[in-house]
Design an enzyme around this catalytic site. Structure first.
Site, PDB file in Angstrom:
ATOM      1  N   ASP A 189       0.806  -1.224   0.000  1.00 54.86           N
ATOM      2  CA  ASP A 189       0.000   0.000   0.000  1.00 54.86           C
ATOM      3  C   ASP A 189       0.839   1.275   0.000  1.00 54.86           C
ATOM      4  OD1 ASP A 189      -2.217  -1.679   0.066  1.00 54.86           O
ATOM      5  OD2 ASP A 189      -2.205  -1.738   2.257  1.00 54.86           O
ATOM      6  N   LYS A 217       1.848   1.910  -5.183  1.00 58.82           N
ATOM      7  CA  LYS A 217       2.392   1.296  -6.410  1.00 58.82           C
ATOM      8  C   LYS A 217       1.467   1.517  -7.601  1.00 58.82           C
ATOM      9  CE  LYS A 217       2.404  -2.620  -4.280  1.00 58.82           C
ATOM     10  NZ  LYS A 217       2.066  -2.176  -2.917  1.00 58.82           N
ATOM     11  N   GLY A 241      -4.552  -4.465  -3.726  1.00 61.82           N
ATOM     12  CA  GLY A 241      -5.519  -3.427  -4.083  1.00 61.82           C
ATOM     13  C   GLY A 241      -4.731  -2.215  -4.507  1.00 61.82           C
ATOM     14  N   HIS A 242      -4.735  -1.929  -5.801  1.00 58.83           N
ATOM     15  CA  HIS A 242      -3.939  -0.823  -6.338  1.00 58.83           C
ATOM     16  C   HIS A 242      -4.876   0.279  -6.813  1.00 58.83           C
ATOM     17  CE1 HIS A 242      -0.344  -3.713  -7.173  1.00 58.83           C
ATOM     18  NE2 HIS A 242      -0.696  -3.669  -5.904  1.00 58.83           N
ATOM     19  N   GLN A 299       1.971  -6.185  -3.124  1.00 54.17           N
ATOM     20  CA  GLN A 299       2.475  -6.269  -1.756  1.00 54.17           C
ATOM     21  C   GLN A 299       3.766  -5.431  -1.614  1.00 54.17           C
ATOM     22  OE1 GLN A 299       1.404  -9.668  -3.204  1.00 54.17           O
ATOM     23  NE2 GLN A 299      -0.486  -8.703  -2.614  1.00 54.17           N
TER      24      GLN A 299
HETATM   25  P1  GDP Z   1      -0.752   0.166  -3.565  1.00 55.15           P
HETATM   26  O1  GDP Z   1      -1.338  -1.094  -3.061  1.00 55.15           O
HETATM   27  O2  GDP Z   1       0.721   0.263  -3.306  1.00 55.15           O
HETATM   28  O3  GDP Z   1      -1.090   0.455  -4.995  1.00 55.15           O
HETATM   29  O4  GDP Z   1      -1.413   1.343  -2.714  1.00 55.15           O
HETATM   30  P2  GDP Z   1      -2.987   1.498  -2.370  1.00 55.15           P
HETATM   31  O5  GDP Z   1      -3.681   1.973  -3.589  1.00 55.15           O
HETATM   32  O6  GDP Z   1      -3.506   0.282  -1.699  1.00 55.15           O
HETATM   33  O7  GDP Z   1      -2.932   2.591  -1.257  1.00 55.15           O
HETATM   34  C1  GDP Z   1      -2.439   3.866  -1.490  1.00 55.15           C
HETATM   35  C2  GDP Z   1      -3.556   4.892  -1.212  1.00 55.15           C
HETATM   36  O8  GDP Z   1      -3.019   6.193  -1.144  1.00 55.15           O
HETATM   37  C3  GDP Z   1      -4.584   4.945  -2.321  1.00 55.15           C
HETATM   38  O9  GDP Z   1      -5.825   5.276  -1.778  1.00 55.15           O
HETATM   39  C4  GDP Z   1      -4.067   6.070  -3.225  1.00 55.15           C
HETATM   40  O10 GDP Z   1      -5.103   6.705  -3.958  1.00 55.15           O
HETATM   41  C5  GDP Z   1      -3.504   7.008  -2.197  1.00 55.15           C
HETATM   42  N1  GDP Z   1      -2.345   7.790  -2.628  1.00 55.15           N
HETATM   43  C6  GDP Z   1      -1.324   7.437  -3.440  1.00 55.15           C
HETATM   44  N2  GDP Z   1      -0.396   8.425  -3.500  1.00 55.15           N
HETATM   45  C7  GDP Z   1      -0.849   9.405  -2.702  1.00 55.15           C
HETATM   46  C8  GDP Z   1      -0.338  10.674  -2.304  1.00 55.15           C
HETATM   47  O11 GDP Z   1       0.751  11.102  -2.694  1.00 55.15           O
HETATM   48  N3  GDP Z   1      -1.077  11.411  -1.421  1.00 55.15           N
HETATM   49  C9  GDP Z   1      -2.274  10.972  -0.945  1.00 55.15           C
HETATM   50  N4  GDP Z   1      -2.939  11.746  -0.082  1.00 55.15           N
HETATM   51  N5  GDP Z   1      -2.790   9.778  -1.284  1.00 55.15           N
HETATM   52  C10 GDP Z   1      -2.089   9.011  -2.145  1.00 55.15           C
HETATM   53  P1  IMO Z   2      -0.910  -4.282  -2.164  1.00 53.14           P
HETATM   54  O1  IMO Z   2      -0.444  -4.838  -3.471  1.00 53.14           O
HETATM   55  C1  IMO Z   2      -0.913  -4.691   2.174  1.00 53.14           C
HETATM   56  C2  IMO Z   2      -0.935  -8.772   3.754  1.00 53.14           C
HETATM   57  C3  IMO Z   2      -2.154  -9.259   4.482  1.00 53.14           C
HETATM   58  C4  IMO Z   2      -1.524 -10.204   5.480  1.00 53.14           C
HETATM   59  C5  IMO Z   2      -0.400 -10.836   4.664  1.00 53.14           C
HETATM   60  C6  IMO Z   2      -0.745 -12.185   4.059  1.00 53.14           C
HETATM   61  O2  IMO Z   2      -2.205  -3.571  -2.238  1.00 53.14           O
HETATM   62  O3  IMO Z   2       0.165  -3.486  -1.522  1.00 53.14           O
HETATM   63  P2  IMO Z   2      -2.279 -12.924   2.042  1.00 53.14           P
HETATM   64  O4  IMO Z   2      -3.749 -12.737   1.809  1.00 53.14           O
HETATM   65  O5  IMO Z   2      -1.427 -12.308   0.986  1.00 53.14           O
HETATM   66  O6  IMO Z   2      -1.911 -14.340   2.327  1.00 53.14           O
HETATM   67  O7  IMO Z   2      -1.993 -12.120   3.407  1.00 53.14           O
HETATM   68  O8  IMO Z   2      -0.104  -9.918   3.620  1.00 53.14           O
HETATM   69  N1  IMO Z   2      -1.183  -8.249   2.395  1.00 53.14           N
HETATM   70  C7  IMO Z   2      -1.136  -6.959   2.078  1.00 53.14           C
HETATM   71  N2  IMO Z   2      -0.925  -5.870   2.827  1.00 53.14           N
HETATM   72  N3  IMO Z   2      -1.047  -4.556   0.843  1.00 53.14           N
HETATM   73  C8  IMO Z   2      -1.218  -5.651   0.059  1.00 53.14           C
HETATM   74  O9  IMO Z   2      -1.227  -5.593  -1.284  1.00 53.14           O
HETATM   75  C9  IMO Z   2      -1.314  -6.917   0.673  1.00 53.14           C
HETATM   76  N4  IMO Z   2      -1.501  -8.174   0.218  1.00 53.14           N
HETATM   77  C10 IMO Z   2      -1.398  -8.973   1.272  1.00 53.14           C
HETATM   78  O10 IMO Z   2      -2.826  -8.202   5.128  1.00 53.14           O
HETATM   79  O11 IMO Z   2      -0.920  -9.471   6.532  1.00 53.14           O
HETATM   80 MG    MG Z   3      -2.904  -1.734  -1.830  1.00 51.92          MG
END
Ligand code: GDP
Ligand code: IMO
Ligand code: MG
Length: 424
Positions: A13, A16, A40-41, A223
């Site tokens: 998170d 990416k 979840g991207h 991840q």
């Molecule tokens: P990922 O799994 O690495 O793709 O990240 P996620 O999408 O799960 O979580 C990142 C969250 O932060 C998402 O809700 C993005 O929309 C948000 N986000 C990404 N970059 C920024 C930023 O620079 N500032 C803010 N406020 N939110 C951001």
């Molecule tokens: P993105 O790509 C954050 C965590 C789960 C748990 C551990 C193992 O959005 O960054 P799993 O279901 O993979 O066997 O769970 O990994 N986890 C994540 N945490 N971002 C993710 O993906 C994750 N995918 C798995 O919360 O601790």
């Molecule tokens: Mg994510």
């Protein structure tokens, strides 16, 4: 740089999705190399939000071929639904290509994920319960069912019936759960087969040809480094290789084909699920990070644990991934803090650790050694040039860059594609 890996440097998170989308403007192909719908991207374009779980974050650009590599595990129902959602929002999913060697997440994987977690009680990993771990377990125990098996109904049924006997023993005898019937699963999956067929390709060959033709390719990790099965905080990890090495095996190219490894680092740090977290803040400051950063899981909606940036972990990530550059995200969230802290080392039982410790115990019982940096207390989310940032914000970025020993080439100040500053 023709082939770039995008990898999370923390526990996922980091942003990416946003960074991959940003770079995809100049890409021809974007390949997911591991994980499944545990990811979840999030991408935000002009206020429109897209949450992708399996389909690579380059899909919003029409010139990009999105590829789901052999290193991924695919839940066909989820993938088909994701394609349908994209289509309903005007994005053409017919370009998506899927490796024939990727493994399938089966209904018993989801069920086992849930019952295994329940069985662990307070020792649970806190998985996303999407069947990820059990699917990779089957891959490595050579009981897995691959995408290509869908296209031979006889082989598919035979494999399923054999493996299901074993799974049912586990479900019934160990986990006190109900057995599953093969018939409905076969019927359901053979329906998926017809729908997936046009998307299945020799993706390793496709990527190889694209490299040969000098195309721009992004290999998108899910991840993060600290969730890697080998390099993460085991057993509180995911069951695949998010680290850059996984990009080669997970997409079917050689390591020398990779030119660039971009680490995505959040300006603070978060973690969902269980496991050690040295800089975790269980106080009002952590609460503020959760609130201001909207730190709730994209997939499960769970509250993410938050804390100060951990330079020890970042340097580790630089090392195990061979990072060549960093994208620093969510810098805007730090606008709301008077003083910013970064952990530069850990102290445990009288010892000081500058490197990620050999023994995981240290991560549980250490006290982070912090350096304090001045905050800036002004909204930076509208700024588009690095030079226009308040001096304290620039210092924070330069501090991270010096500590990591890797240039910070992208700074993100908001979720939208446009809320991005490029450097160098
Ligand atoms: P990922 O799994 O690495 O793709 O990240 P996620 O999408 O799960 O979580 C990142 C969250 O932060 C998402 O809700 C993005 O929309 C948000 N986000 C990404 N970059 C920024 C930023 O620079 N500032 C803010 N406020 N939110 C951001
Ligand atoms: P993105 O790509 C954050 C965590 C789960 C748990 C551990 C193992 O959005 O960054 P799993 O279901 O993979 O066997 O769970 O990994 N986890 C994540 N945490 N971002 C993710 O993906 C994750 N995918 C798995 O919360 O601790
Ligand atoms: Mg994510």
């Amino acid at each position: 740089m023709p082939v770039t890996v995008v990898v999370g440097t923390q526990w996922g998170d980091e942003g990416k999705g946003k960074i991959t989308d940003l770079l995809s403007e100049a890409a021809d192909m974007v390949v997911r190399y591991q994980g499944g719908n545990n990811a979840g991207h999030t991408i935000v374009v002009e206020g429109q939000r897209f949450a992708l779980t399996l389909i690579p974050s380059g899909v919003l650009y029409p010139q990009v071929t999105p590829v789901i590599g052999n290193g991924c595990v695919i839940d066909p129902a989820v993938l088909l639904e994701e394609m349908a959602t994209l289509k309903s929002r005007g994005i053409d999913p017919s370009r998506v290509r899927i490796s024939a060697n990727a493994h399938l997440i089966m209904p018993y994987h989801r069920k086992l994920d849930a019952v295994m977690e329940r069985f662990l009680g307070r020792h649970q990993i806190g998985t996303t319960r999407r069947g990820i771990g059990p699917a990779y377990l089957d891959k490595f125990s050579r009981q897995g069912i691959r995408v290509q098996d869908l296209f031979d109904p006889k082989i598919f049924s035979e494999k399923l019936e054999t493996v299901l006997k074993d799974k049912n023993k586990q479900l019934v005898r160990i986990y006190n759960s109900l057995a599953m019937e093969p018939g409905p699963i076969i019927e359901e999956y053979l329906k998926f087969a017809a729908l997936l067929r046009p998307h299945v390709a020799d993706t390793s060959l496709m990527i190889w040809e694209a490299i040969r033709d000098g195309k721009n390719i992004i290999l998108e990790g899910a991840q993060g480094t600290l969730l890697d099965i080998d390099h993460g905080t085991y057993p509180f990890v995911t069951s695949s290789h998010p680290t850059a090495g996984g990009a080669a095996t997970g997409s079917g190219i050689g390591p020398k084909a990779i030119d660039n490894v971009l680490g995505v680092t959040k300006a603070y740090i978060s973690r969902v699920g269980s496991g050690p977290f040295p800089t975790e803040l269980t106080n009002e400051i952590g609460e503020r990070m959760v609130k201001l950063g909207s730190e709730f899981g994209t997939v499960t909606g769970r509250r993410r644990r938050c804390g100060w940036l951990d330079i020890v972990a970042l340097r580790y990530s630089v090392r195990v991934n061979g990072l060549t550059e960093i994208a620093l995200t969510k810098l805007d969230i730090l606008s709301n803090f008077e003083t910013l802290r970064v952990a530069v080392a850990y102290r445990s039982r009288g010892d000081r650790y500058e490197h990620f410790p050999l023994q995981q115990r240290v991560l549980y019982d250490c006290t982070p050694i912090y350096e304090d940096l001045a905050g800036w207390n002004e909204d930076i989310s509208g700024i588009r040039e690095f030079e226009d940032l308040p001096i304290e914000a620039r210092r924070y970025v330069e501090y991270v860059e010096d500590a990591a020993g890797v240039p910070v080439t992208i700074v993100s100040v908001g979720p939208d594609r446009s809320a991005t500053l490029r450097r160098r």
